[in-house]
Write an enzyme that holds these catalytic residues in place. Structure first.
Site, PDB file in Angstrom:
ATOM      1  N   SER A 147       1.689  -0.128   7.450  1.00  0.00           N
ATOM      2  CA  SER A 147       2.424   0.834   6.626  1.00  0.00           C
ATOM      3  C   SER A 147       3.151   1.785   7.572  1.00  0.00           C
ATOM      4  O   SER A 147       3.849   1.312   8.468  1.00  0.00           O
ATOM      5  CB  SER A 147       1.430   1.554   5.702  1.00  0.00           C
ATOM      6  OG  SER A 147       2.099   2.384   4.808  1.00  0.00           O
ATOM      7  N   HIS A 202       4.550  -1.708   3.800  1.00  0.00           N
ATOM      8  CA  HIS A 202       4.923  -0.837   2.682  1.00  0.00           C
ATOM      9  C   HIS A 202       6.286  -0.231   2.950  1.00  0.00           C
ATOM     10  O   HIS A 202       6.455   0.500   3.915  1.00  0.00           O
ATOM     11  CB  HIS A 202       3.922   0.306   2.532  1.00  0.00           C
ATOM     12  CG  HIS A 202       2.541  -0.155   2.205  1.00  0.00           C
ATOM     13  ND1 HIS A 202       1.424   0.552   2.543  1.00  0.00           N
ATOM     14  CD2 HIS A 202       2.098  -1.263   1.557  1.00  0.00           C
ATOM     15  CE1 HIS A 202       0.336  -0.088   2.109  1.00  0.00           C
ATOM     16  NE2 HIS A 202       0.725  -1.207   1.517  1.00  0.00           N
ATOM     17  N   ASP A 247      -4.884   0.890   2.045  1.00  0.00           N
ATOM     18  CA  ASP A 247      -4.617  -0.482   1.616  1.00  0.00           C
ATOM     19  C   ASP A 247      -5.033  -1.432   2.737  1.00  0.00           C
ATOM     20  O   ASP A 247      -4.892  -1.106   3.916  1.00  0.00           O
ATOM     21  CB  ASP A 247      -3.118  -0.625   1.314  1.00  0.00           C
ATOM     22  CG  ASP A 247      -2.799  -1.911   0.551  1.00  0.00           C
ATOM     23  OD1 ASP A 247      -3.730  -2.521  -0.011  1.00  0.00           O
ATOM     24  OD2 ASP A 247      -1.612  -2.288   0.515  1.00  0.00           O
TER      25      ASP A 247
END
Lengths: 195, 276
Positions: free
Chosen positions: A18, A45, A138
């Site tokens: 991310s 992301h 995540d």
């Protein structure tokens, strides 16, 4: 099996990252040699608005073909696939990609957990999951799914990650097969075993 | 290991049971997605095994109905992918204007966001009065929501932004009134809409259509069911009809591909070729 590569133990390497992830991918993926043996699937992301931007930037720099994964596309070795922005990326048991617009997971779509969990079922011990820099949690649960199904997991050393929250969350949830430094990752993508 | 193989067998039995009992056919849905949804339904319902889920679903229609809400994920927005609607407006609409009357099919309409987006576009282009819109889905609850056309008010900014990017000619707020934390869409938008239960897995051609929009529905199917759906679309479309699918979907791997030309390649809008 290609003895040169530790990666030859795996059919798929699933990578999640991310915040801070793009710079790492930009550093690592162009180092992959043309004879790298495994397929690579990446979830990063990014906002849906920045569609294809990453693929357009990275593809010309890489020796391996790099593309957005297409729905029901067969996963091929020596190819780098990216989850399309705004879609979850899953792997079917017959090793084809599937896209979904299911609700976001961990506020993210694509979600790293969704890729890791489905790939764990499809690849079992032939899967390596790698979790890199990021500012959320995540991927942590997904890594444990990979472990439970006999796959291997690497987590970037939080001390080296520009955003350590994501690797840290993963290590809080369970141990990794290796906590890897950037040097380790260079060696891994370059072909030799971990030092 | 044994556990995980068991779950796949159990899911197949569950889907077979649902088909026999209720006629809803999920057997050719994407296994990875179905498994994920079934596991979510079990977690949310506190149901420890697929076998127990199956027992409930087969015994009680309400249990089937609530599982259906997990298997069919309604997550769209109005004017999702604005460039799709902009392209329709700029390149498809001028051709649609040459027809004396139109039939448009929103296949897998879910809660109706795509349907109302098209209805607004058609109204602004002066086409809505001469169009019959078919909005079909296999989820009765979603069809009910589509008929109501009521959405949470916190989605309004996103819808408005999309509408503008899609080339809307007015203000999005012209099409709804706010109340009770919701936006309530102008009921006149659905005057010419036929809402119907129709399954891409088991049902057939029901009308001759000029434009079919079916986005982010077929990604939940396996290739066999995708092929069936594309065949159905090809057979439903009239002469030189249009088919719009999701921006990450493609007709390329389907048997019907030679029957279509890429009309707007980036937006995945295809047009039926002249019969050879």
């Amino acid at each position: 099996m290609n003895a040169k590569f530790l990666a030859a133990r795996f059919d798929l390497i699933a990578i999640g990252c991310s915040a801070g992830g793009f710079d790492l991918l930009n550093d690592l993926l162009p180092r992959l040699p043309a004879d790298f043996p495994a397929a690579i699937a990446v979830v990063i992301h990014i906002a849906p608005a920045s569609r294809n931007g990453i693929v357009e930037v990275l593809a010309p720099k890489c020796r391996l073909p790099l593309k957005e994964a297409e729905d029901k596309e067969l996963v091929r070795p020596a190819t780098i696939y990216f989850a399309p922005p705004g879609y979850h990326l899953l792997v079917e048991p017959d090793r084809r990609f599937t896209l979904s617009v299911d609700e976001p997971v961990n506020y993210s779509r694509p979600s790293i957990d969704v890729l890791f969990e489905s790939a764990a079922i499809a690849y079992r011990e032939r899967l390596l999951g790698i979790l890199l820099s990021g500012a959320n949690s995540d991927g942590a649960a997904g890594l444990q799914s990979i472990r439970n199904l006999k796959g291997k997991i690497f987590v970037q050393d939080p001390k080296e990650a520009t955003h350590p929250e994501m690797p840290r969350a993963a290590l809080d949830l369970g141990p990794a097969d290796a906590v890897v430094s950037l040097e380790d990752l260079y060696r891994f993508v370059g072909g030799s075993a971990l030092g | 290991m044994v556990e995980l193989e068991t779950i796949d067998i159990e899911i197949r039995l569950l889907l077979e049971g649902i088909f026999i009992r209720y006629g809803a056919d999920f057997r050719d849905y994407s296994p990875a997605s179905v498994r994920r949804r079934v596991v979510l339904a079990m977690e949310k319902g506190g149901i420890p095994s697929v076998s127990q889920l199956q027992e409930r679903v087969l015994a009680r229609p309400e249990a089937f109905d609530s599982l259906l809400q997990f298997l069919l994920v309604p997550t769209s927005e109005m004017f999702r992918d604005p460039s799709y609607f902009r392209t329709i407006r700029e390149t498809v609409v001028p051709l649609l204007k040459t027809y004396p009357s139109l039939k448009i099919w929103v296949a897998g309409c879910s809660n109706g966001e795509e349907l109302y987006s098209l209805a607004i576009l058609l109204r602004e282009e002066g086409l809505l009065e001469k169009t019959i819109l078919y909005a079909t889905d296999i989820n009765p609850k979603a069809l009910e929501r589509a008929k109501n056309g009521i959405y949470p008010i916190d989605l309004a900014p996103k819808f408005t932004d999309n509408y503008q990017k899609a080339g809307g000619r007015a203000a999005f707020s012209d099409y709804y009134r706010a109340g009770y934390g919701s936006i309530i869409l102008d009921a006149s938008l659905r005057t010419n809409v036929v809402f119907a239960d129709h399954s891409l897995a088991t049902d057939n051609v029901f009308a001759e259509i000029q434009f079919i929009s079916c986005r982010n529905v077929l990604i939940y199917f396996n290739r066999k069911l995708q092929d069936r759906s594309f065949r159905l679309f090809a057979d439903s479309l009239g002469f030189r009809g249009f088919l719009g699918i999701g921006s990450k979907e493609t007709l390329r791997f389907s048997n019907v591909y030679p029957e279509f030309e890429e009309f707007a390649a980036v937006e995945r809008i295809y047009r039926k070729r002249r019969a050879v």
